[in-house]
Design a protein around this motif. Structure first.
Motif, PDB file in Angstrom:
ATOM      1  N   UNK A  45      25.507 105.589  18.680  1.00 61.19           N
ATOM      2  CA  UNK A  45      25.470 106.935  18.076  1.00 61.19           C
ATOM      3  C   UNK A  45      24.258 107.661  18.636  1.00 61.19           C
ATOM      4  N   UNK A  46      24.501 108.667  19.439  1.00 59.25           N
ATOM      5  CA  UNK A  46      23.424 109.402  20.096  1.00 59.25           C
ATOM      6  C   UNK A  46      23.224 110.761  19.436  1.00 59.25           C
ATOM      7  N   UNK A  47      22.000 111.215  19.427  1.00 59.23           N
ATOM      8  CA  UNK A  47      21.675 112.504  18.828  1.00 59.23           C
ATOM      9  C   UNK A  47      20.181 112.581  18.586  1.00 59.23           C
ATOM     10  N   UNK A  48      19.778 113.579  17.842  1.00 59.84           N
ATOM     11  CA  UNK A  48      18.361 113.864  17.655  1.00 59.84           C
ATOM     12  C   UNK A  48      17.939 113.599  16.213  1.00 59.84           C
ATOM     13  N   UNK A  49      16.641 113.722  15.975  1.00 57.22           N
ATOM     14  CA  UNK A  49      16.075 113.639  14.638  1.00 57.22           C
ATOM     15  C   UNK A  49      15.512 115.002  14.283  1.00 57.22           C
ATOM     16  N   UNK A  50      15.690 115.430  13.034  1.00 51.64           N
ATOM     17  CA  UNK A  50      15.122 116.692  12.582  1.00 51.64           C
ATOM     18  C   UNK A  50      14.578 116.528  11.179  1.00 51.64           C
ATOM     19  N   UNK A  51      13.482 117.224  10.911  1.00 57.47           N
ATOM     20  CA  UNK A  51      12.832 117.123   9.612  1.00 57.47           C
ATOM     21  C   UNK A  51      12.436 118.506   9.112  1.00 57.47           C
ATOM     22  N   UNK A  52      12.751 118.771   7.852  1.00 53.35           N
ATOM     23  CA  UNK A  52      12.289 119.977   7.166  1.00 53.35           C
ATOM     24  C   UNK A  52      11.141 119.560   6.258  1.00 53.35           C
ATOM     25  N   UNK A  53       9.974 120.126   6.498  1.00 51.61           N
ATOM     26  CA  UNK A  53       8.791 119.753   5.731  1.00 51.61           C
ATOM     27  C   UNK A  53       7.999 118.671   6.423  1.00 51.61           C
ATOM     28  N   UNK A  64      10.485 109.623  15.176  1.00 52.93           N
ATOM     29  CA  UNK A  64      10.521 110.057  16.569  1.00 52.93           C
ATOM     30  C   UNK A  64      10.280 108.898  17.533  1.00 52.93           C
ATOM     31  N   UNK A  65       9.404 107.974  17.153  1.00 55.28           N
ATOM     32  CA  UNK A  65       9.125 106.819  18.009  1.00 55.28           C
ATOM     33  C   UNK A  65      10.341 105.906  18.152  1.00 55.28           C
ATOM     34  N   UNK A  66      11.297 106.026  17.246  1.00 55.31           N
ATOM     35  CA  UNK A  66      12.489 105.197  17.302  1.00 55.31           C
ATOM     36  C   UNK A  66      13.639 105.793  18.092  1.00 55.31           C
ATOM     37  N   UNK A  67      13.472 106.986  18.628  1.00 57.45           N
ATOM     38  CA  UNK A  67      14.544 107.644  19.370  1.00 57.45           C
ATOM     39  C   UNK A  67      14.640 107.142  20.805  1.00 57.45           C
ATOM     40  N   UNK A  68      15.782 107.406  21.424  1.00 51.14           N
ATOM     41  CA  UNK A  68      15.985 107.058  22.817  1.00 51.14           C
ATOM     42  C   UNK A  68      15.266 108.033  23.738  1.00 51.14           C
ATOM     43  N   UNK A  69      15.174 107.717  25.022  1.00 54.82           N
ATOM     44  CA  UNK A  69      14.390 108.521  25.962  1.00 54.82           C
ATOM     45  C   UNK A  69      14.913 109.936  26.168  1.00 54.82           C
ATOM     46  N   UNK A  70      16.188 110.186  25.924  1.00 52.27           N
ATOM     47  CA  UNK A  70      16.737 111.531  26.113  1.00 52.27           C
ATOM     48  C   UNK A  70      16.879 112.286  24.791  1.00 52.27           C
ATOM     49  N   UNK A  71      16.468 111.670  23.697  1.00 51.10           N
ATOM     50  CA  UNK A  71      16.599 112.309  22.387  1.00 51.10           C
ATOM     51  C   UNK A  71      15.276 112.931  21.960  1.00 51.10           C
ATOM     52  N   UNK A  72      15.362 113.967  21.152  1.00 53.93           N
ATOM     53  CA  UNK A  72      14.166 114.688  20.729  1.00 53.93           C
ATOM     54  C   UNK A  72      14.063 114.717  19.206  1.00 53.93           C
TER      55      UNK A  72
END
Length: 250
Positions: A45-53, A64-72
């Motif tokens: 499952x590929x995609x990004x991480x986003x946080x409000x607050x 963020x440290x757990x994401x893949x190299x092409x994910x933001x």
């Protein structure tokens, strides 16, 4: 610790540097959420991480440290509380803890003022894990959920902070009202509170994605599984807690 995400980089940060970043999120909750991100990667499952607050970035950096190299990772915050220097402290923490500026994006705004397209344009793809920790009012929570679900990966997670917190009792009512309007969504798990500060989180996903995560959480964190579960009316959600026990009567 009896709990680890399985990602060595994230686990090292949580064990050694987590509390060097000012914030109120707990190691326990961050570890479980980081495990879910690792689980998503294992499932393709590929995609990004986003946080409000985002505040100073304690939880943000872990995810963020757990994401893949092409994910933001995307952090959305007004960055004006408690003072105008917040955003500078956030960037310094990211740099100090191994998160270079190519791996994350910030939007300095209230989430309720953002058009949904702004998130998609900033990231260029779906969000596989949303963390919502914005204004603690029912109106803002509903608006944040409406914003987040529009960019959510079909197999993604919405994670809500400070649910069941004694200081914000109306948030759970707002969540249930939102779930009633979105019958395709359901609660996956409740991550129990540790104290008045490190409050409970609730993870939500689409009903058809429950099987990707539910049993895995139980199997991965057996020492923290409260077996009675969370009763959401017509189904039960997983409950993970630092000390799973029943009340004793003396």
């Amino acid at each position: 610790m009896t709990f680890r995400s399985g990602n060595p980089v994230v686990d090292r940060y949580i064990a050694e540097d987590y509390e060097s970043v000012r914030g109120m999120s707990s190691r326990f909750a961050a570890t479980i959420c980081a495990h879910v991100i690792r689980r998503q990667s294992d499932l393709g499952i590929e995609g990004h991480f986003a946080e409000i607050g985002t505040f100073e970035g304690r939880f943000f950096i872990a995810m963020a440290l757990g994401l893949g190299p092409t994910e933001k990772a995307l952090g959305i915050d007004t960055f004006d509380w408690p003072d105008a220097g917040l955003i500078d402290r956030f960037h310094r923490h990211c740099a100090r803890l191994g998160l270079d500026e190519e791996r994350y994006i910030t939007i300095k705004a209230a989430a309720r003022d953002l058009p949904p397209d702004d998130v998609a344009m900033a990231l260029g793809g779906p969000v596989r894990f949303w963390h919502i920790d914005g204004d603690h009012t029912p109106k803002s929570l509903s608006a944040d959920l409406d914003l987040a679900v529009q960019s959510l990966h079909p197999k993604g997670i919405l994670c809500l902070d400070d649910m069941l917190h004694p200081g914000y009792p109306l948030l759970i009512a707002a969540l249930q009202a939102w779930l009633d309007r979105h019958p395709e969504m359901r609660v996956l798990a409740v991550i129990d509170r540790e104290d008045i500060v490190a409050a409970a989180k609730v993870m939500i996903c689409r009903e058809d994605a429950i099987d990707l995560y539910g049993q895995d959480l139980v199997d991965t964190f057996p020492a923290h599984h409260w077996k009675l579960g969370a009763d959401w009316g017509d189904y039960f959600a997983v409950v993970l807690t630092p000390k799973p026990r029943l009340a004793t009567v003396e």
